[in-house]
Design an enzyme around this catalytic site. Structure first.
Site, PDB file in Angstrom:
ATOM      1  N   ARG A  53     103.111 -24.124 -76.258  1.00  0.00           N
ATOM      2  CA  ARG A  53     102.347 -25.184 -75.588  1.00  0.00           C
ATOM      3  C   ARG A  53     102.455 -26.446 -76.429  1.00  0.00           C
ATOM      4  NH1 ARG A  53     102.692 -22.684 -71.582  1.00  0.00           N
ATOM      5  NH2 ARG A  53     101.055 -21.872 -70.238  1.00  0.00           N
ATOM      6  N   HIS A 113     109.796 -27.797 -69.571  1.00  0.00           N
ATOM      7  CA  HIS A 113     108.950 -26.605 -69.406  1.00  0.00           C
ATOM      8  C   HIS A 113     109.594 -25.626 -68.411  1.00  0.00           C
ATOM      9  CE1 HIS A 113     104.524 -25.166 -69.915  1.00  0.00           C
ATOM     10  NE2 HIS A 113     105.340 -24.136 -69.730  1.00  0.00           N
ATOM     11  N   GLU A 125     102.309 -33.318 -69.764  1.00  0.00           N
ATOM     12  CA  GLU A 125     103.342 -32.823 -68.843  1.00  0.00           C
ATOM     13  C   GLU A 125     102.996 -33.176 -67.408  1.00  0.00           C
ATOM     14  OE1 GLU A 125     103.473 -28.621 -69.795  1.00  0.00           O
ATOM     15  OE2 GLU A 125     104.848 -28.951 -71.454  1.00  0.00           O
TER      16      GLU A 125
HETATM   17  N1  LIG Z   1     107.524 -22.282 -72.054  1.00  0.00           N
HETATM   18  C1  LIG Z   1     107.289 -21.330 -71.179  1.00  0.00           C
HETATM   19  O1  LIG Z   1     107.885 -21.310 -70.119  1.00  0.00           O
HETATM   20  C2  LIG Z   1     106.317 -20.224 -71.500  1.00  0.00           C
HETATM   21  C3  LIG Z   1     106.372 -19.032 -70.760  1.00  0.00           C
HETATM   22  C4  LIG Z   1     105.486 -17.997 -71.085  1.00  0.00           C
HETATM   23  C5  LIG Z   1     104.557 -18.164 -72.107  1.00  0.00           C
HETATM   24  N2  LIG Z   1     104.535 -19.358 -72.777  1.00  0.00           N
HETATM   25  C6  LIG Z   1     103.572 -19.547 -73.881  1.00  0.00           C
HETATM   26  O2  LIG Z   1     103.873 -18.588 -74.881  1.00  0.00           O
HETATM   27  C7  LIG Z   1     102.651 -18.062 -75.383  1.00  0.00           C
HETATM   28  C8  LIG Z   1     102.902 -16.674 -75.974  1.00  0.00           C
HETATM   29  O3  LIG Z   1     103.256 -15.777 -74.949  1.00  0.00           O
HETATM   30  P1  LIG Z   1     103.332 -14.196 -75.209  1.00  0.00           P
HETATM   31  O4  LIG Z   1     103.732 -13.593 -73.929  1.00  0.00           O
HETATM   32  O5  LIG Z   1     104.124 -13.909 -76.428  1.00  0.00           O
HETATM   33  O6  LIG Z   1     101.793 -13.897 -75.507  1.00  0.00           O
HETATM   34  P2  LIG Z   1     101.155 -12.670 -76.300  1.00  0.00           P
HETATM   35  O7  LIG Z   1      99.730 -12.635 -75.891  1.00  0.00           O
HETATM   36  O8  LIG Z   1     101.972 -11.444 -76.125  1.00  0.00           O
HETATM   37  O9  LIG Z   1     101.249 -13.113 -77.826  1.00  0.00           O
HETATM   38  C9  LIG Z   1     100.504 -14.170 -78.351  1.00  0.00           C
HETATM   39  C10 LIG Z   1     100.513 -14.070 -79.857  1.00  0.00           C
HETATM   40  O10 LIG Z   1      99.892 -15.241 -80.402  1.00  0.00           O
HETATM   41  C11 LIG Z   1      99.134 -14.824 -81.529  1.00  0.00           C
HETATM   42  N3  LIG Z   1      98.088 -15.795 -81.843  1.00  0.00           N
HETATM   43  C12 LIG Z   1      96.876 -15.952 -81.265  1.00  0.00           C
HETATM   44  N4  LIG Z   1      96.175 -16.910 -81.916  1.00  0.00           N
HETATM   45  C13 LIG Z   1      96.969 -17.353 -82.913  1.00  0.00           C
HETATM   46  C14 LIG Z   1      96.789 -18.304 -83.954  1.00  0.00           C
HETATM   47  N5  LIG Z   1      95.632 -18.970 -84.098  1.00  0.00           N
HETATM   48  N6  LIG Z   1      97.808 -18.508 -84.810  1.00  0.00           N
HETATM   49  C15 LIG Z   1      98.962 -17.816 -84.692  1.00  0.00           C
HETATM   50  N7  LIG Z   1      99.178 -16.878 -83.754  1.00  0.00           N
HETATM   51  C16 LIG Z   1      98.194 -16.651 -82.866  1.00  0.00           C
HETATM   52  C17 LIG Z   1      98.566 -13.478 -81.114  1.00  0.00           C
HETATM   53  O11 LIG Z   1      98.189 -12.758 -82.272  1.00  0.00           O
HETATM   54  C18 LIG Z   1      99.767 -12.861 -80.414  1.00  0.00           C
HETATM   55  O12 LIG Z   1     100.595 -12.241 -81.359  1.00  0.00           O
HETATM   56  C19 LIG Z   1     101.714 -18.086 -74.162  1.00  0.00           C
HETATM   57  O13 LIG Z   1     100.364 -18.131 -74.541  1.00  0.00           O
HETATM   58  C20 LIG Z   1     102.133 -19.346 -73.434  1.00  0.00           C
HETATM   59  O14 LIG Z   1     101.341 -20.435 -73.840  1.00  0.00           O
HETATM   60  C21 LIG Z   1     105.372 -20.370 -72.491  1.00  0.00           C
HETATM   61  O1  LIG Z   2     102.570 -19.765 -69.613  1.00  0.00           O
HETATM   62  C1  LIG Z   2     103.488 -19.635 -68.796  1.00  0.00           C
HETATM   63  O2  LIG Z   2     103.673 -18.560 -68.195  1.00  0.00           O
HETATM   64  C2  LIG Z   2     104.440 -20.772 -68.543  1.00  0.00           C
HETATM   65  O3  LIG Z   2     104.057 -21.895 -69.239  1.00  0.00           O
HETATM   66  C3  LIG Z   2     104.600 -21.128 -67.097  1.00  0.00           C
HETATM   67  O4  LIG Z   2     103.443 -21.639 -66.547  1.00  0.00           O
END
Ligand SMILES: NC(=O)c1ccc[n+]([C@@H]2O[C@H](COP(=O)([O-])OP(=O)(O)OC[C@H]3O[C@@H](n4cnc5c(N)ncnc54)[C@H](O)[C@@H]3O)[C@@H](O)[C@H]2O)c1
Ligand SMILES: O=C(O)[C@H](O)CO
Length: 319
Positions: free
Chosen positions: A237, A288, A266
């Site tokens: 993010r 994104h 965004e």
């Molecule tokens: N760009 C994109 O298209 C896209 C797509 C999917 C997810 N995302 C982002 O990626 C993030 C992670 O996704 P995921 O599926 O791996 O989630 P997940 O829940 O499997 O993993 C999240 C991780 O973040 C860690 N975390 C929480 N608080 C933290 C902190 N203060 N400092 C460091 N680490 C911390 C947790 O311990 C966990 O290991 C989502 O929250 C979302 O914002 C972006």
């Molecule tokens: O968090 C997610 O899944 C991506 O940012 C798409 O919205």
């Protein structure tokens, strides 16, 4: 059940949302502005949102809401504390695009280490065509480098971080994690403190949610710990990184490159500092789109409806 999908157009048009298997009314809007949100959610039991903000003001004005389905993994658009206080269920979709986001992070790493942006621009300007030998080098750019043997520091230890670690292993990189929970290892990979990770990584890739604890987790102080030869990748993010501090670090050669799929604003406005820096070959921005393969989006739609059906049937939500 009255279901209102506030931003249907954020999920590609090729994706079909399965019809929920319970009695319902479905209303959907391509986008919804802040001003339209409350009016559109009047009488709604279920709100579906990808990026429309549902904060306390919206929750106060929409007392019929029982369930908020976030059409994303990141749930930062919803006031989770107020929902918890009021017994409103909030469900995201996890693990629908894990491989896509990990591949995207790698694409950014490869593009930066191989200087793709600088060399493509030179080619478009006819510089290779005018050179006297078979290959062409840009003298004003950092040297092209190799991923093998580099230290990849992953912030977060969840689905996407672990998928990124798997790809890194195939590239013979060394992986370390930072986890705020005090975990010491993920499998046989060590967890280190954030400061240690920043100081020893050649590439840092962010994979944590945006929360009050991770807002500007990477600011001026943290950037100062990073090696000037290192790269920063953010597919998590935008607000997790202080964008002005990042631009400063790039501009002053305190960071070798940045690959960003997410920005604090965004879409960004054309006049923003980050858009003004777009011609920097060491800055690669994608809009994104890391999650947005057709398969991932269809996965998301299927899982979102499955979870909603489980909620209506009174079953515990499961991924
Ligand atoms: N760009 C994109 O298209 C896209 C797509 C999917 C997810 N995302 C982002 O990626 C993030 C992670 O996704 P995921 O599926 O791996 O989630 P997940 O829940 O499997 O993993 C999240 C991780 O973040 C860690 N975390 C929480 N608080 C933290 C902190 N203060 N400092 C460091 N680490 C911390 C947790 O311990 C966990 O290991 C989502 O929250 C979302 O914002 C972006
Ligand atoms: O968090 C997610 O899944 C991506 O940012 C798409 O919205």
């Amino acid at each position: 059940m009255n279901i209102v999908f506030l931003d249907r157009a954020t999920i590609g048009p090729s994706v079909q949302f399965p019809k929920p298997a319970f009695n319902h009314k479905w209303a959907e809007y391509p986008q919804t502005t802040r001003e339209q949100t409350i009016a559109r959610l009047q009488g709604a039991d279920v709100a579906i949102t990808n990026k429309v903000i549902i904060d306390k003001a919206v929750l106060d004005a929409c007392p019929t809401l029982q369930y908020i389905a976030v059409a994303a993994t990141g749930m930062n658009v919803v006031d989770l504390n107020t929902c918890a206080e009021r017994g409103i269920t909030v469900a995201n979709v996890s693990d629908y695009a894990t491989q896509d986001v990990a591949e995207h992070a790698f694409m950014l790493m490869l593009a930066l280490t191989k200087q793709v942006k600088a060399y493509s621009a030179a080619l478009a300007q006819g510089q290779w065509q005018a050179s006297k030998q078979f290959c062409f080098f840009l003298d004003d750019q950092p040297p092209i480098s190799t991923l093998r043997g580099k230290v990849l520091g992953l912030i977060g230890t969840g689905n996407i971080a672990q998928a990124t670690a798997k790809i890194a292993k195939a590239f013979a990189m060394e992986v370390i994690y930072y986890s705020p929970s005090g975990r010491t290892a993920v499998g046989n990979v060590n967890c280190v403190s954030l400061n240690e990770l920043l100081a020893i990584s050649d590439i840092i890739s962010i994979h944590c949610p945006l929360t009050e604890h991770t807002q500007t987790l990477i600011g001026k102080k943290q950037l100062a710990l990073i090696k000037p030869s290192a790269l920063l990748i953010n597919t998590a993010r935008g607000p997790i990184v202080d964008i002005n501090a990042l631009l400063n670090a790039l501009h002053n050669n305190k960071l070798a490159g940045a690959g960003l799929d997410v920005l604090p604003e965004e879409p960004p406005t054309q006049s923003s500092a980050i858009m003004q820096a777009l011609d920097n070959p060491r800055l690669i921005i994608t809009p994104h789109t890391a999650w947005a393969s057709h398969n991932a989006m269809q996965n998301l739609a299927n899982q979102l409806i499955k979870k909603l059906e489980a909620f209506v049937a009174g079953q515990p939500a499961s991924d």
